[in-house]
Design a protein around this motif. Structure first.
Motif, PDB file in Angstrom:
ATOM      1  N   UNK A 251      -0.821 -10.233   2.719  1.00  8.46           N
ATOM      2  CA  UNK A 251       0.124  -9.739   3.712  1.00  8.46           C
ATOM      3  C   UNK A 251       1.551  -9.688   3.169  1.00  8.46           C
ATOM      4  N   UNK A 252       1.850 -10.572   2.222  1.00  5.59           N
ATOM      5  CA  UNK A 252       3.200 -10.654   1.664  1.00  5.59           C
ATOM      6  C   UNK A 252       3.499  -9.578   0.623  1.00  5.59           C
ATOM      7  N   UNK A 253       2.458  -8.857   0.194  1.00 10.07           N
ATOM      8  CA  UNK A 253       2.641  -7.861  -0.862  1.00 10.07           C
ATOM      9  C   UNK A 253       3.505  -6.685  -0.424  1.00 10.07           C
ATOM     10  N   UNK A 254       3.314  -6.284   0.829  1.00  4.47           N
ATOM     11  CA  UNK A 254       3.992  -5.085   1.316  1.00  4.47           C
ATOM     12  C   UNK A 254       4.114  -5.178   2.827  1.00  4.47           C
ATOM     13  N   UNK A 255       5.315  -5.084   3.340  1.00  7.66           N
ATOM     14  CA  UNK A 255       5.518  -5.229   4.787  1.00  7.66           C
ATOM     15  C   UNK A 255       4.858  -4.098   5.571  1.00  7.66           C
ATOM     16  N   UNK A 256       4.558  -2.971   4.918  1.00  4.25           N
ATOM     17  CA  UNK A 256       3.926  -1.839   5.591  1.00  4.25           C
ATOM     18  C   UNK A 256       2.394  -1.873   5.505  1.00  4.25           C
ATOM     19  N   UNK A 257       1.857  -2.839   4.763  1.00  4.98           N
ATOM     20  CA  UNK A 257       0.410  -2.924   4.592  1.00  4.98           C
ATOM     21  C   UNK A 257      -0.259  -3.335   5.905  1.00  4.98           C
TER      22      UNK A 257
END
Length: 400
Positions: free
Chosen positions: A255-261
């Motif tokens: 979840x922390x990789x990309x706020x739009x994921x």
């Protein structure tokens, strides 16, 4: 050629693994001019209102069904302990259903009778008594193996011991039945090898799920990226167990990789506990009306199974829809695929993390894997070639 197919669920509509396998088997055989009669147990849990079936495949077969309560009953489970029967199997047998089947057999002569899955086998004695047809058992999975693997991950001791007890009963029944047929169809090569190890003395051929690729039309313009998704029946314990593991052990870091994921979760009989995960980044949709449309709209398929047996039909459908699939070795078992080429295999949280990171930072990679997956699926799971091979075996059996 006249073929009777026995099922423990009504395979209409074809919206989950078992119905899809059976439905496409019937569809493929109809194209070869086989006359199909279908006799289905219609369990209350998965009950289908047969008056509401509007399907060209259904219109071209003779159909019979029997509604039956197959739900687990605490007293039935307790009394079963003192019998020699498998409780998992015996719940699918009913004397009235057997009489209905007997009437069908008295009124018709069949060339081939195919039992789709272990829970249709309780009617084997009825069939042997009233028919001289060639008998085929289609093993959709190694049933006892599912329960053995589940028992290994169960931490609550009484439940673990009961799961082990169920697995032993299932194994005894499953291995006793295999040599009572003229032919065995396994769903995958690993399952074929397992059946041979049971002491099977008759021919075993592999017949995987078959897909009609005209149904699986992709539209790249409708794919949302970056998105992950999981699709599966959530009343099947391996799906539930695997998804819990992914959400608890892997997703917090992803979840922390990309706020739009976004991670989309869909499937029949969604358990309430999964709705508790619903957030800005986790979207729990429950059952979707159109699985193909849902798959098309998402980018990367997550299949984190830790137990199970047979073949994951949803993975084959994902391949047909040009999806990049990230799955455990267990989930991909028996499927023709190669890590890094047409699928990504991940078995640990770190491996899932790195695979997902690779896909969302390199869109070319996941599209390439998806294209290769489609080609692999077309080569190995085409409805026409699989139906023709099955029909040829029918003819060989009849001519013996």
């Amino acid at each position: 050629m006249k073929v009777l197919i026995l099922t423990y669920r009504v395979p209409f509509p074809p919206n989950s693994g078992y119905p899809i396998v059976v439905y496409n088997t019937i569809k493929g055989l109809l194209r070869l001019d086989a006359e199909i009669t279908l006799f289905s147990i219609n369990p209350y849990k998965h009950r289908v209102d047969t008056d509401d079936i509007y399907d060209p495949v259904f219109e071209n077969i003779k159909f019979h069904s029997y509604s039956l309560d197959t739900e687990v009953n605490i007293w039935g489970a307790i009394f079963n302990i003192f019998s020699n029967e498998s409780y998992n199997v015996s719940r699918f047998y009913d004397e009235e259903a057997a009489k209905l089947l007997e009437n069908i057999l008295r009124e018709n002569e069949f060339d081939v009778i195919q039992f789709e899955g272990l829970f249709a086998v309780p009617y084997l004695d009825t069939v042997k008594t009233f028919s001289k047809a060639k008998l085929i058992y289609r093993a959709h999975n190694i049933v006892f193996d599912v329960w053995e693997r589940l028992s290994l991950t169960e931490k609550f001791t009484p439940r673990r011991r009961y799961l082990q007890f169920l697995a032993r009963r299932l194994k005894s029944y499953e291995t006793e039945q295999i040599n009572r047929f003229h032919q065995i169809f396994a769903i995958s090569e690993p399952d074929r090898q397992s059946i041979l190890r049971f002491g099977c003395e008759i021919n075993v051929e592999v017949f995987p799920v078959a897909l009609d690729f005209e149904k699986y039309i992709t539209d790249p313009s409708k794919v949302s990226f970056p998105t992950l998704f999981h699709l599966g029946a959530m009343d099947w314990r391996p799906n539930k167990e695997g998804l819990e593991w992914f959400l608890d052990e892997i997703w917090p870091d992803i979840e922390k990789l990309n706020s739009e994921l976004r991670f989309y979760i869909a499937g029949k009989n969604m358990q309430q506990q999964f709705f508790d995960y619903d957030s800005d980044n986790v979207v729990v949709e429950g059952e979707v009306m159109d699985a193909v449309e849902f798959i098309n709209s998402k980018a990367i398929m997550i299949v984190p199974l830790l137990s199970g047996s047979g073949m994951r039909v949803k993975i084959i459908e994902g391949m047909a829809m040009r999806k990049c699939i990230i799955a455990t070795t267990m989930a991909a078992e028996g499927i023709s695929c190669e890590h890094g080429r047409d699928i990504l295999i991940a078995n640990t949280p770190d491996e899932f993390y790195r695979a997902i990171l690779q896909c969302i930072t390199n869109p070319v990679k996941w599209r390439e894997i998806g294209e290769n997956a489609r080609k692999t699926a077309e080569r190995n799971y085409n409805i026409s070639s699989i139906a023709e091979r099955m029909f040829n075996i029918y003819q060989q059996l009849i001519n013996v």
